[in-house]
Design an enzyme around this catalytic site. Sequence first.
Site, mmCIF file in Angstrom:
data_model
loop_
_atom_site.group_PDB
_atom_site.id
_atom_site.type_symbol
_atom_site.label_atom_id
_atom_site.label_comp_id
_atom_site.label_asym_id
_atom_site.label_seq_id
_atom_site.Cartn_x
_atom_site.Cartn_y
_atom_site.Cartn_z
ATOM 1 N N ASP A 167 0.826 -1.210 0.000
ATOM 2 C CA ASP A 167 0.000 0.000 0.000
ATOM 3 C C ASP A 167 0.859 1.259 0.000
ATOM 4 O O ASP A 167 0.527 2.259 -0.642
ATOM 5 C CB ASP A 167 -0.920 0.011 1.222
ATOM 6 C CG ASP A 167 -2.104 -0.938 1.060
ATOM 7 O OD1 ASP A 167 -2.244 -1.526 -0.033
ATOM 8 O OD2 ASP A 167 -2.879 -1.087 2.022
ATOM 9 N N GLY A 168 1.982 1.211 0.720
ATOM 10 C CA GLY A 168 2.856 2.378 0.791
ATOM 11 C C GLY A 168 3.430 2.758 -0.558
ATOM 12 O O GLY A 168 3.585 3.944 -0.867
ATOM 13 N N ASN A 210 -4.508 8.773 1.927
ATOM 14 C CA ASN A 210 -4.772 7.936 3.095
ATOM 15 C C ASN A 210 -5.027 8.751 4.369
ATOM 16 O O ASN A 210 -6.151 8.886 4.811
ATOM 17 C CB ASN A 210 -3.607 6.980 3.313
ATOM 18 C CG ASN A 210 -4.041 5.548 3.481
ATOM 19 O OD1 ASN A 210 -4.948 5.083 2.799
ATOM 20 N ND2 ASN A 210 -3.392 4.832 4.389
ATOM 21 N N ASP A 211 -3.953 9.278 4.954
ATOM 22 C CA ASP A 211 -4.123 9.947 6.244
ATOM 23 C C ASP A 211 -3.045 10.972 6.549
ATOM 24 O O ASP A 211 -1.970 10.981 5.975
ATOM 25 C CB ASP A 211 -4.197 8.922 7.387
ATOM 26 C CG ASP A 211 -3.020 7.941 7.399
ATOM 27 O OD1 ASP A 211 -1.945 8.303 6.922
ATOM 28 O OD2 ASP A 211 -3.198 6.801 7.879
ATOM 29 N N ASP A 240 -1.513 11.128 22.532
ATOM 30 C CA ASP A 240 -0.269 10.827 21.826
ATOM 31 C C ASP A 240 -0.275 11.469 20.445
ATOM 32 O O ASP A 240 0.767 11.848 19.920
ATOM 33 C CB ASP A 240 -0.103 9.307 21.668
ATOM 34 C CG ASP A 240 0.355 8.639 22.959
ATOM 35 O OD1 ASP A 240 0.587 9.354 23.954
ATOM 36 O OD2 ASP A 240 0.476 7.402 22.973
ATOM 37 N N THR A 281 -8.932 2.231 7.072
ATOM 38 C CA THR A 281 -8.480 0.896 7.448
ATOM 39 C C THR A 281 -7.000 0.865 7.807
ATOM 40 O O THR A 281 -6.426 -0.223 7.970
ATOM 41 C CB THR A 281 -8.740 -0.097 6.297
ATOM 42 O OG1 THR A 281 -8.205 0.434 5.087
ATOM 43 C CG2 THR A 281 -10.233 -0.331 6.117
ATOM 44 N N TYR A 285 -4.014 3.462 10.112
ATOM 45 C CA TYR A 285 -3.761 3.809 11.512
ATOM 46 C C TYR A 285 -5.057 4.163 12.234
ATOM 47 O O TYR A 285 -5.230 3.892 13.422
ATOM 48 C CB TYR A 285 -2.774 4.979 11.567
ATOM 49 C CG TYR A 285 -2.145 5.240 12.926
ATOM 50 C CD1 TYR A 285 -2.390 4.414 14.015
ATOM 51 C CD2 TYR A 285 -1.288 6.314 13.103
ATOM 52 C CE1 TYR A 285 -1.798 4.662 15.244
ATOM 53 C CE2 TYR A 285 -0.695 6.577 14.320
ATOM 54 C CZ TYR A 285 -0.958 5.748 15.393
ATOM 55 O OH TYR A 285 -0.373 5.997 16.611
ATOM 56 N N ASN A 286 -5.984 4.769 11.519
ATOM 57 C CA ASN A 286 -7.290 5.096 12.097
ATOM 58 C C ASN A 286 -7.947 3.867 12.713
ATOM 59 O O ASN A 286 -8.490 3.923 13.825
ATOM 60 C CB ASN A 286 -8.191 5.689 11.013
ATOM 61 C CG ASN A 286 -9.639 5.805 11.455
ATOM 62 O OD1 ASN A 286 -10.001 6.665 12.250
ATOM 63 N ND2 ASN A 286 -10.491 4.927 10.926
ATOM 64 N N SER A 344 -6.410 1.077 13.735
ATOM 65 C CA SER A 344 -5.620 0.643 14.887
ATOM 66 C C SER A 344 -5.878 1.509 16.117
ATOM 67 O O SER A 344 -5.768 1.034 17.256
ATOM 68 C CB SER A 344 -4.127 0.682 14.539
ATOM 69 O OG SER A 344 -3.835 -0.162 13.458
#
Length: 284
Positions: free
Chosen positions: A67-68, A141-142, A171, A182, A184-185, A187
């Site tokens: 994905d990266g 993505n984010d 944090d 789907t 870091y959000n 997680s």
Amino acid sequence: MKKFCIITNEYKDVDNKVSKYVKSYLEEHGCTCVMFDSYCTETKEYIPLKESHVPDDTECVITVGGDGTLLRVTAPLKKRDVVFVGINMGHLGFLAEISADDITECLECLVNDKFNVESRMMLNAKLIRDGAVLKDTDILNDIIVHRGAEISISHYEVYINGSYLGEYNADGIVVCTPTGSTAYNMSAGGPFARPDSHIIILTPVCSHALGSRSIIFSKNDTIEIKIGEDRKNDEEKRSLSLDGSKKIDVGSGDIIRIQMAETSTKIVKFGDESFLQTIREKIK
């Protein structure tokens, strides 16, 4: 489609074995194809993609990695009328969804135009310091602002359309598109969203408040995150990540302004697999 560009990641695709197969297949079926390796094995660093690396007549960009790898190429090519498809050499692969076993079948579909295209919303992020815009980019993505390697929690002030929403002692904060829901959000306890929807999700990371939850905003909203003062009356030093790019150092008084981008990303979809089916298969 007949005009292709392969963006490969030799860190994931050792010796570019899969990428070379894809290139050979496409050329054998009457297509033109160029290849750009986005990873330098000598320096062990990723090479930034430039728009000039991709021929003007390219119709489809195929990424080979994870994905990266796909995320790193969408912003540089945001002005191009191309579609993206990812071959997954990584783990979950929500974006790069073609598995090694399905490569030939999917390539056949690409060559014969047997696929669907899904338009994905993007976000524009601006890093503002002392009134000056230091960074202005679109992401798929984010956007993540985080304490990084620091031990103490961070203080953030959040504004929506210029009005004060509240403060978070946490944090970090994740702001994502439906596509990024789907990552870091998820997680951090945030909600899933259909990737073709048009909303903005804000999720605090490890917030020191019982009532701290994700908030879903309209595509028309503008979010501003201001980094507050450190509890020790010192400058707050934190990290900003845009689609997983190399982190940017940010500090007290810096503002990250986020809103829907004018551009979108076109992702190739094969078959009729639903979003819920993908969730069931990827997350167990």
